[in-house]
Design a protein around this motif. Structure first.
Motif, PDB file in Angstrom:
ATOM      1  N   PRO A  77      45.304   8.529  39.644  1.00 41.80           N
ATOM      2  CA  PRO A  77      45.013   8.530  38.163  1.00 41.80           C
ATOM      3  C   PRO A  77      45.855   9.557  37.225  1.00 41.80           C
ATOM      4  CG  PRO A  77      43.642  10.309  39.386  1.00 41.80           C
ATOM      5  CD  PRO A  77      44.552   9.487  40.433  1.00 41.80           C
ATOM      6  N   TYR A  78      47.104  10.367  38.103  1.00 34.74           N
ATOM      7  CA  TYR A  78      47.917  11.045  37.503  1.00 34.74           C
ATOM      8  C   TYR A  78      48.896  10.310  36.499  1.00 34.74           C
ATOM      9  CZ  TYR A  78      45.870  14.025  40.815  1.00 34.74           C
ATOM     10  OH  TYR A  78      45.075  14.846  41.541  1.00 34.74           O
ATOM     11  N   GLY A  79      49.366   9.102  37.022  1.00 36.76           N
ATOM     12  CA  GLY A  79      50.051   8.173  36.192  1.00 36.76           C
ATOM     13  C   GLY A  79      49.388   7.242  35.602  1.00 36.76           C
ATOM     14  N   ILE A  80      50.184   6.462  34.517  1.00 37.30           N
ATOM     15  CA  ILE A  80      49.300   5.405  33.810  1.00 37.30           C
ATOM     16  C   ILE A  80      49.552   4.139  34.755  1.00 37.30           C
ATOM     17  CG2 ILE A  80      49.596   4.063  31.879  1.00 37.30           C
ATOM     18  CD1 ILE A  80      50.574   6.320  30.279  1.00 37.30           C
ATOM     19  N   GLU A  81      48.544   3.418  34.952  1.00 33.44           N
ATOM     20  CA  GLU A  81      48.418   2.294  35.727  1.00 33.44           C
ATOM     21  C   GLU A  81      48.058   0.834  34.780  1.00 33.44           C
ATOM     22  OE1 GLU A  81      45.913   0.779  39.375  1.00 33.44           O
ATOM     23  OE2 GLU A  81      44.846   1.830  38.153  1.00 33.44           O
ATOM     24  N   TYR A  82      48.726  -0.077  35.326  1.00 37.61           N
ATOM     25  CA  TYR A  82      48.608  -1.382  34.676  1.00 37.61           C
ATOM     26  C   TYR A  82      47.744  -1.896  35.877  1.00 37.61           C
ATOM     27  CZ  TYR A  82      51.325  -1.228  30.460  1.00 37.61           C
ATOM     28  OH  TYR A  82      51.859  -0.803  29.412  1.00 37.61           O
ATOM     29  N   ARG A  83      46.352  -2.405  35.655  1.00 38.79           N
ATOM     30  CA  ARG A  83      45.574  -3.196  36.402  1.00 38.79           C
ATOM     31  C   ARG A  83      45.321  -4.462  36.206  1.00 38.79           C
ATOM     32  NH1 ARG A  83      40.850  -0.948  40.259  1.00 38.79           N
ATOM     33  NH2 ARG A  83      42.326   0.729  40.634  1.00 38.79           N
ATOM     34  N   VAL A  84      45.510  -5.465  36.754  1.00 40.45           N
ATOM     35  CA  VAL A  84      45.529  -6.946  36.339  1.00 40.45           C
ATOM     36  C   VAL A  84      44.371  -7.524  37.335  1.00 40.45           C
ATOM     37  CG1 VAL A  84      46.286  -9.199  35.930  1.00 40.45           C
ATOM     38  CG2 VAL A  84      47.451  -7.228  35.463  1.00 40.45           C
ATOM     39  N   ASP A  85      43.137  -7.986  36.913  1.00 38.69           N
ATOM     40  CA  ASP A  85      42.178  -8.517  37.970  1.00 38.69           C
ATOM     41  C   ASP A  85      41.949 -10.169  37.238  1.00 38.69           C
ATOM     42  OD1 ASP A  85      40.560  -7.851  35.805  1.00 38.69           O
ATOM     43  OD2 ASP A  85      39.186  -6.756  36.960  1.00 38.69           O
ATOM     44  N   LEU A  86      40.967 -10.679  37.639  1.00 45.24           N
ATOM     45  CA  LEU A  86      40.503 -11.935  37.270  1.00 45.24           C
ATOM     46  C   LEU A  86      40.306 -11.991  35.584  1.00 45.24           C
ATOM     47  CD1 LEU A  86      38.355 -14.009  39.858  1.00 45.24           C
ATOM     48  CD2 LEU A  86      40.545 -14.700  38.906  1.00 45.24           C
ATOM     49  N   LEU A  87      39.594 -11.172  35.359  1.00 43.26           N
ATOM     50  CA  LEU A  87      39.110 -11.066  34.026  1.00 43.26           C
ATOM     51  C   LEU A  87      40.312 -10.835  33.000  1.00 43.26           C
ATOM     52  CD1 LEU A  87      36.889 -11.068  31.866  1.00 43.26           C
ATOM     53  CD2 LEU A  87      36.344  -8.979  32.119  1.00 43.26           C
ATOM     54  N   SER A  88      40.926  -9.820  33.192  1.00 44.66           N
ATOM     55  CA  SER A  88      42.199  -9.498  32.519  1.00 44.66           C
ATOM     56  C   SER A  88      43.064 -10.510  32.527  1.00 44.66           C
ATOM     57  CB  SER A  88      42.844  -8.138  33.001  1.00 44.66           C
ATOM     58  OG  SER A  88      43.120  -8.034  34.193  1.00 44.66           O
ATOM     59  N   ALA A  89      43.583 -11.163  33.698  1.00 47.62           N
ATOM     60  CA  ALA A  89      44.592 -11.953  33.668  1.00 47.62           C
ATOM     61  C   ALA A  89      43.950 -13.222  32.887  1.00 47.62           C
ATOM     62  CB  ALA A  89      44.725 -12.628  35.244  1.00 47.62           C
ATOM     63  N   PHE A  90      42.682 -13.638  32.831  1.00 50.26           N
ATOM     64  CA  PHE A  90      42.149 -14.719  32.339  1.00 50.26           C
ATOM     65  C   PHE A  90      42.205 -14.414  30.841  1.00 50.26           C
ATOM     66  CE2 PHE A  90      38.236 -17.014  30.665  1.00 50.26           C
ATOM     67  CZ  PHE A  90      38.606 -18.334  30.828  1.00 50.26           C
ATOM     68  N   VAL A  91      41.855 -13.361  30.223  1.00 50.18           N
ATOM     69  CA  VAL A  91      41.986 -13.108  28.892  1.00 50.18           C
ATOM     70  C   VAL A  91      43.440 -13.024  28.332  1.00 50.18           C
ATOM     71  CG1 VAL A  91      41.416 -11.480  26.854  1.00 50.18           C
ATOM     72  CG2 VAL A  91      39.817 -11.940  28.708  1.00 50.18           C
ATOM     73  N   MET A  92      44.311 -12.440  29.134  1.00 50.18           N
ATOM     74  CA  MET A  92      45.813 -12.620  28.602  1.00 50.18           C
ATOM     75  C   MET A  92      46.461 -13.824  28.722  1.00 50.18           C
ATOM     76  SD  MET A  92      47.241  -9.252  30.990  1.00 50.18           S
ATOM     77  CE  MET A  92      48.760  -9.400  30.591  1.00 50.18           C
ATOM     78  N   SER A  93      46.063 -14.694  29.709  1.00 52.08           N
ATOM     79  CA  SER A  93      46.458 -15.925  29.613  1.00 52.08           C
ATOM     80  C   SER A  93      46.135 -16.831  28.347  1.00 52.08           C
ATOM     81  CB  SER A  93      46.016 -16.866  30.716  1.00 52.08           C
ATOM     82  OG  SER A  93      44.605 -17.040  30.754  1.00 52.08           O
ATOM     83  N   PHE A  94      44.977 -16.782  27.684  1.00 58.71           N
ATOM     84  CA  PHE A  94      44.602 -17.477  26.618  1.00 58.71           C
ATOM     85  C   PHE A  94      45.142 -16.720  25.359  1.00 58.71           C
ATOM     86  CE2 PHE A  94      40.149 -15.570  27.007  1.00 58.71           C
ATOM     87  CZ  PHE A  94      40.010 -15.074  25.495  1.00 58.71           C
ATOM     88  N   VAL A  95      45.206 -15.405  25.344  1.00 53.36           N
ATOM     89  CA  VAL A  95      45.930 -14.521  24.351  1.00 53.36           C
ATOM     90  C   VAL A  95      47.081 -14.982  24.024  1.00 53.36           C
ATOM     91  CG1 VAL A  95      46.294 -12.439  23.188  1.00 53.36           C
ATOM     92  CG2 VAL A  95      44.209 -12.813  24.297  1.00 53.36           C
ATOM     93  N   SER A  96      48.113 -14.953  25.143  1.00 56.18           N
ATOM     94  CA  SER A  96      49.249 -15.222  25.234  1.00 56.18           C
ATOM     95  C   SER A  96      49.458 -16.787  24.778  1.00 56.18           C
ATOM     96  CB  SER A  96      50.097 -15.066  26.324  1.00 56.18           C
ATOM     97  OG  SER A  96      49.453 -15.504  27.454  1.00 56.18           O
ATOM     98  N   GLY A  97      48.774 -17.688  25.440  1.00 53.89           N
ATOM     99  CA  GLY A  97      48.591 -19.036  25.027  1.00 53.89           C
ATOM    100  C   GLY A  97      48.618 -19.392  23.721  1.00 53.89           C
ATOM    101  N   MET A  98      47.527 -18.730  23.045  1.00 52.46           N
ATOM    102  CA  MET A  98      47.130 -19.138  21.527  1.00 52.46           C
ATOM    103  C   MET A  98      48.693 -18.320  20.783  1.00 52.46           C
ATOM    104  SD  MET A  98      44.567 -20.585  21.197  1.00 52.46           S
ATOM    105  CE  MET A  98      44.812 -20.404  19.343  1.00 52.46           C
ATOM    106  N   GLY A  99      49.139 -17.217  21.063  1.00 55.96           N
ATOM    107  CA  GLY A  99      50.384 -16.883  20.515  1.00 55.96           C
ATOM    108  C   GLY A  99      51.429 -17.696  20.516  1.00 55.96           C
ATOM    109  N   PHE A 100      51.754 -18.537  21.714  1.00 52.35           N
ATOM    110  CA  PHE A 100      52.765 -19.679  21.697  1.00 52.35           C
ATOM    111  C   PHE A 100      52.362 -20.578  21.091  1.00 52.35           C
ATOM    112  CE2 PHE A 100      53.588 -23.455  24.013  1.00 52.35           C
ATOM    113  CZ  PHE A 100      54.974 -23.633  24.121  1.00 52.35           C
ATOM    114  N   VAL A 101      51.104 -21.451  21.017  1.00 53.66           N
ATOM    115  CA  VAL A 101      50.894 -22.456  20.106  1.00 53.66           C
ATOM    116  C   VAL A 101      50.820 -22.097  18.661  1.00 53.66           C
ATOM    117  CG1 VAL A 101      48.926 -24.100  19.948  1.00 53.66           C
ATOM    118  CG2 VAL A 101      49.472 -23.198  22.189  1.00 53.66           C
TER     119      VAL A 101
END
Length: 502
Positions: A77-101
């Motif tokens: 926990p001392y450094g900053i971590e990016y953590r991608v699980d099913l939920l975050s990857a799912f939300v990221m995919s449609f947020v970026s997809g909407m940005g693209f469209v």
């Protein structure tokens, strides 16, 4: 080379739009700024789809279902971590997809509604907004959630203020005031949690917090975070910033913000309850589940009734969005695999449906010069493809079978009945009838009213705008019958959040 790129996808999804944003300002020319923004959005969408595929594959193989990326090789926990699980990857995919469209749809609408001298600033700010939204999903650090939230919010204020009406600046200012109050509440809550635990890493926070009969500070922190996020989510009665923001922003901005911003705030709320505070504390020690159900249902009915009486179609859809957030929170409050998966997949489905419908509004605004329903009378005859897109998207918003809206509402209804909340299930069915009313009002005006002066000489919307619109409209039909990458992933994510094995 390819393996190295795959290893860095979590940070690339943030860095690409973040770096492209100032470059849009540097190039200055509108055309070059658009091409740069489009390239960045395309690559970002690809990164997010790659992350989703990686996490889905990890689930199939039974290994720990998240990707951990350590910034600067500092271990959490001392450094900053990016953590991608099913939920975050799912939300990221449609947020970026909407940005693209939305960017593919944007040029003609932006030319019509935004001064040409500000086009390069528009695309730069759009990318910053997307950066903030994606950052909220990927970061494992609670303070970084606040930082990215403010990046997206400040960008949204600027984008809304670019509307051609003078009321756009007032709507952006109102959003700024309420958004700042929400952000202050969130920051106070984060500070109190840090005071109690000495850590900001969300996984470490969850392990250190005393959830059973803990100090009152935890309760106060949770209260601040809940109220702050409810403002950002536009939960009734904290929704007052949303109708004006959606109504007076440029059409392209409304398309993107309506389909992503509140959904990412719902995502952050799910993370707070299921990843840090725990459902036991939120729903058993505290009665938050019953309170969420109450405000969600009241919001659904009041916002839907308000939508029925709107003549401005953007405002109609804005009130509809307040109601749809209520459905998402109903799923969160049910705290069962079926109910929670219904809430999660409704984030995705509503992004497609509402994004598509606001694109339809943008098409009518371009050709008719108005978003008032009275000026759309008879436009179904002169703009048949645009009008048909409204009809198909409206079916999804109502939740008609074979549309994406039906899938999420069916899961929510099933979750309510499984939890013995019969009255909630019946009220959900009644609320869908209200959606029929306000969707049908527009259909009736488009096809059965005498043509208005605006509609008589109108021509069909340009294909450059219709194609992205129909991509989203047809996606609502596709994901209404093919659900492994929507409801399937949402269910796996819900089970994992509840402590099970996907």
């Amino acid at each position: 080379m390819m393996h190295a790129i795959l290893d860095h996808l979590p940070v690339l999804a943030i860095v690409l739009p973040m770096v492209a944003a100032p470059l849009c300002v540097v190039v200055h020319r509108p055309r070059l700024a658009y091409l740069l923004a489009m390239a960045a959005a395309t690559l970002t969408f690809g990164c997010c789809l790659g992350l989703l595929e990686q996490v889905v594959q990890m689930n199939r193989e039974g290994v720990p279902a998240f990707i951990s990326y350590q910034l600067g090789n500092w271990a959490p926990p001392y450094g900053i971590e990016y953590r991608v699980d099913l939920l975050s990857a799912f939300v990221m995919s449609f947020v970026s997809g909407m940005g693209f469209v939305v960017l593919a749809y944007a040029p003609m609408s932006v030319n019509d509604e935004v001064p040409k001298s500000k086009h390069y600033l528009f695309y730069a700010t759009f990318l910053l907004c997307m950066t903030g939204l994606l950052g909220m999903c990927v970061t494992g650090d609670l303070f970084n959630v606040f930082v990215f939230l403010e990046i997206s919010s400040l960008s949204a204020y600027a984008l809304i203020s670019l509307g051609r009406s003078r009321r756009a600046a007032l709507a952006a200012f109102q959003y700024l005031i309420l958004g700042s109050i929400g952000a202050t509440f969130i920051l106070i809550g984060i500070g109190l949690l840090y005071q109690m635990t000495g850590t900001l890493n969300m996984a470490d926070l969850a392990a250190r917090l005393p959830h059973d009969h803990g100090p009152r500070t935890i309760l106060v922190a949770f209260a601040f975070l809940t109220v702050g996020l409810c403002i950002k989510m536009a939960v009734f009665p904290l929704h007052t910033w949303l109708p004006n923001a959606y109504t007076y922003a440029p059409s392209t901005v409304t398309c993107f913000i309506a389909s992503t911003a509140t959904k990412v705030s719902v995502y952050a709320f799910i993370r707070l309850i299921y990843g840090i505070i725990t459902p036991g504390f939120a729903f058993e020690t505290l009665p938050l589940d019953s309170e969420l159900m109450f405000f969600s249902l009241v919001g659904i009915f009041i916002a839907s009734i308000a939508a029925i009486y709107q003549d401005n179609v953007k405002r109609l859809l804005a009130y509809s969005s307040v109601a749809q957030v209520g459905y998402m929170l109903l799923g969160v409050s049910l705290a069962t695999p079926t109910g929670l998966s219904g809430g999660i997949v409704h984030m995705f489905n509503h992004a497609l449906i509402k994004g598509g419908l606001f694109m339809v509004v943008g098409c009518f605004a371009l050709r008719l010069g108005s978003v008032r329903l009275s000026d759309w009378a008879g436009a179904g005859r002169t703009m048949p493809l645009t009008a048909m897109a409204w009809g198909l998207g409206g079916l999804g918003l109502i939740g008609v079978p074979l549309t994406a809206g039906f899938v999420s509402k069916w899961l929510l209804l099933t979750g309510a009945f499984e939890s013995q909340h019969w009255s909630i299930g019946l009220m959900m069915l009644l609320s869908s009838l209200l959606a029929v009313v306000y969707v049908w009002r527009v259909v009736e005006t488009l096809y059965f009213a005498e043509p208005s002066e605006h509609a008589k000489n109108a021509t069909e919307a340009p294909m450059r705008m219709l194609v992205p619109t129909y991509v989203l409209i047809f996606a609502t039909l596709v994901f209404g019958v093919w659900t492994p990458y929507s409801a399937g992933i949402a269910r796996q994510a819900a089970i994992a959040l509840l402590g099970g094995t996907p």
